[in-house]
Design an enzyme around this catalytic site. Structure first.
Site, PDB file in Angstrom:
ATOM      1  N   SER A  64       8.788 -24.577   3.033  1.00  0.00           N
ATOM      2  CA  SER A  64       9.992 -23.785   2.748  1.00  0.00           C
ATOM      3  C   SER A  64      10.752 -23.378   4.008  1.00  0.00           C
ATOM      4  O   SER A  64      11.214 -24.218   4.761  1.00  0.00           O
ATOM      5  CB  SER A  64       9.589 -22.576   1.906  1.00  0.00           C
ATOM      6  OG  SER A  64      10.721 -21.905   1.450  1.00  0.00           O
ATOM      7  N   ALA A 371      15.764  -9.894  -3.134  1.00  0.00           N
ATOM      8  CA  ALA A 371      16.866  -9.663  -2.197  1.00  0.00           C
ATOM      9  C   ALA A 371      17.068 -10.873  -1.283  1.00  0.00           C
ATOM     10  O   ALA A 371      18.180 -11.169  -0.864  1.00  0.00           O
ATOM     11  CB  ALA A 371      16.608  -8.402  -1.379  1.00  0.00           C
ATOM     12  N   ASN A 372      15.983 -11.632  -1.015  1.00  0.00           N
ATOM     13  CA  ASN A 372      16.078 -12.793  -0.122  1.00  0.00           C
ATOM     14  C   ASN A 372      16.830 -13.983  -0.726  1.00  0.00           C
ATOM     15  O   ASN A 372      17.000 -15.010  -0.076  1.00  0.00           O
ATOM     16  CB  ASN A 372      14.682 -13.232   0.338  1.00  0.00           C
ATOM     17  CG  ASN A 372      13.821 -13.759  -0.810  1.00  0.00           C
ATOM     18  OD1 ASN A 372      14.318 -14.234  -1.826  1.00  0.00           O
ATOM     19  ND2 ASN A 372      12.508 -13.676  -0.657  1.00  0.00           N
ATOM     20  N   PRO A 498       1.346  -3.375   2.447  1.00  0.00           N
ATOM     21  CA  PRO A 498       0.662  -4.302   3.364  1.00  0.00           C
ATOM     22  C   PRO A 498       1.202  -5.714   3.191  1.00  0.00           C
ATOM     23  O   PRO A 498       1.554  -6.109   2.081  1.00  0.00           O
ATOM     24  CB  PRO A 498      -0.798  -4.224   2.910  1.00  0.00           C
ATOM     25  CG  PRO A 498      -0.757  -3.767   1.491  1.00  0.00           C
ATOM     26  CD  PRO A 498       0.485  -2.942   1.329  1.00  0.00           C
ATOM     27  N   GLY A 500       0.965  -9.707   2.749  1.00  0.00           N
ATOM     28  CA  GLY A 500      -0.020 -10.501   1.994  1.00  0.00           C
ATOM     29  C   GLY A 500      -0.796 -11.451   2.884  1.00  0.00           C
ATOM     30  O   GLY A 500      -1.806 -12.001   2.474  1.00  0.00           O
TER      31      GLY A 500
END
Length: 541
Positions: A64, A371-372, A498, A500
């Site tokens: 990606s 939001a991305n 936190p 991932g």
């Protein structure tokens, strides 16, 4: 299963000593040279999963928006959705098994998941444009072949295209034809039908500049161009012929750095957008006449789509339930606008596409975007059937016309996963139909100033959250401290979660001014540093 063949081929794809990797939301991601054994083993796993569900499974080789040196792999379940969580665990077990245990682990997975090994298996494979992808996808094929699976290699495709193919195949063509031409035809036909209805735009309105992150999006968009109606004037930048994938460009770069990508020159008020490296995310942006950069992110995309769908649903006059699904990162202004002005229910879930997708399935029409810029719209079977029926049979012109627009929207949207190409066409169609400029779209609401920070900690597991990651349960005292800090500023909120993948805590803060958002984020980062075992020097303002 032929133990000798498995042993022989496994030895050709050896696991580096001491390397352990975890299958996460994005599958496996690492430096390309560490992934050969992973690819072989995901070929094996895809065959087992295919036998388990008696359907075709997808394997996509991509990392990606990661740098070009990285690569990765993710599996696609029968309806184009992400791999089932129980199989994520099997993926991790298989990936990290020592070679001598491989046979044993495969047998264990077959027992746990009750896999009938005599069933046929079918796998679709796709890959992005990274230099390492071709060789790595060959390793996947080795894994499939060892266990006697059938495969179809689509070669270079966007991630959403592979999801689409898998869904077409497993719905026996109901979702569409499982070919690239089928994908281009379905989307372009729906798009052409939609923009026929639009008021004729001025010349400048039709132009769109697209930054393709030097990735697969550029290849596939130029293949699709002949299918577009002449009204569409797209200009492709960062097409991968000169520069490196994702380097200083792409949706992730633009969103994080809040500035235009390299290699795209922007004139005032020109509509521009960026795809990410595998074309499953999109953000829009423009520069105003004073030269200020304006980002239009996933929240604003979801809002535009929601406004449009809500108007159509009202015209159709059916009681179809629509909702928007967001994460805690969604800007507070977007949530407020959707709930208070548009009167659309908003649901907040944990970060990660699978959580958004899952929640959106609960509604007749579920809009979700991170939001991305990763997101899509889901229509329930019942809603889709009703809309298509009205488009054909409704006697009242206005209702029938609205249903037709909705039916074309259903065809234009890739419901399997966020798809930059499909989302771009949806947005372009809505802007054309509503006669909106990019500035008018941007002005629907004003984002609250916000700041993202990260603090390194010794162990990210000390932080545990609840309420869709908006509140902290442990360590004790941290949430109370955050609550007290938030009270100091107007229109403010803050949360911490936190990471991932690494020992880092991510901090998000928003407030009435940028200065206050920055100050709040800094104060919260200090609280995390002191209460959650910060590493290194304390955060500096």
């Amino acid at each position: 299963m032929d133990p000798e063949a498995l042993k022989k081929y496994s030895a050709l794809h050896p696991k580096p000593a001491g390397l352990t990797l975890q299958y996460g939301t994005a599958g496996f991601r690492a430096k390309a040279e560490q992934l050969d054994h992973i690819m072989f083993r995901m070929g094996l796993l895809a065959v087992l999963r295919s036998k388990d569900v008696a359907s075709t499974i997808g394997v996509m080789v991509t990392a990606s928006h990661n740098p070009e040196e990285d690569n990765g792999v993710k599996l696609v379940d029968p309806l184009g959705e992400m791999l089932h969580p129980s199989w994520e665990e099997y993926a991790t077990q298989l990936a990290n098994a020592e070679e001598r245990e491989l046979q044993k682990i495969i047998t264990e997975i077959c027992q746990k998941a009750a896999v009938n090994q005599h069933k046929d298996a079918s796998v679709f494979i796709g890959r992005d444009t990274r230099p390492s992808s071709k060789k790595l996808s060959q390793s996947v094929i080795d894994g499939i072949s060892v266990l006697g699976g059938q495969y179809h290699d689509y070669g270079l495709v966007t991630t959403p295209q592979l999801h689409y193919m898998v869904c077409c195949r497993n719905t026996q063509g109901q979702y569409g034809k499982a070919t690239l031409e089928g994908y281009y035809e379905k989307l372009s036909k729906a798009f052409t039908e939609l923009i026929k209805q639009s008021p004729s735009p001025g010349e400048s309105q039709r132009h769109l500049k697209i930054d393709c992150a030097n990735g697969i999006g550029a290849l596939k968009l130029s293949e699709m161009e002949p299918y577009f109606p002449k009204e569409v004037l797209i200009h492709i930048y960062n097409d991968g012929t000169k520069e490196k994938l994702n380097h200083l460009c792409g949706a992730d770069f633009v969103k994080v750095h809040q500035k235009p990508p390299r290699g795209l020159d922007m004139k005032p008020n020109e509509r521009c957008c960026s795809f990410d490296g595998d074309a499953d995310r999109i953000v829009y942006y423009y520069k105003d006449t004073t030269g200020r950069f304006h980002l239009i992110d996933g929240d604003k995309i979801a809002t535009l789509i929601s406004i449009f769908l809500k108007e159509l649903l009202a015209k159709v006059g059916q009681t179809l339930e629509m909702a928007v699904v967001q994460t805690a990162y969604a800007n507070g202004s977007s949530t407020r606008y959707l709930e208070e002005t548009l009167k659309v229910p908003v649901h907040c879930v944990k970060t990660g596409v699978k959580h958004l997708h899952h929640k959106a399935q609960e509604f007749d029409v579920g809009v979700y975007f991170e939001a991305n810029g990763h997101g899509t719209v889901l229509f329930s079977k019942a809603a889709e059937t009703k809309i298509r029926q009205l488009a054909k049979e409704e006697k009242v012109d206005e209702k029938r016309d609205a249903a037709k627009v909705l039916a074309n929207m259903i065809d234009l949207i890739n419901q399997t996963v966020g798809d930059a190409v499909s989302d771009m066409l949806v947005i372009e169609a809505i802007l054309a139909l509503k006669g909106l400029t990019v500035q008018q779209w941007d002005a629907i609401y004003t984002d609250l100033p916000n700041r993202l920070l990260r603090v390194q900690v010794a162990d990210r597991r000390v932080i545990d959250t609840t309420d869709a990651e908006r509140r902290v349960v442990t360590p004790p005292g941290l949430q109370e401290k955050i609550d007290a800090l938030v009270k100091k500023y107007k229109l403010s909120r803050a949360f911490v979660r936190p990471s991932g993948t690494e020992d880092v805590v991510r901090i998000y803060a928003e407030a009435d001014t940028q200065e206050n958002a920055d100050a709040l984020a800094h104060e919260v980062s200090l609280a995390v540093y002191h209460l959650a075992g910060g590493k290194g020097a304390p955060p500096q303002p």
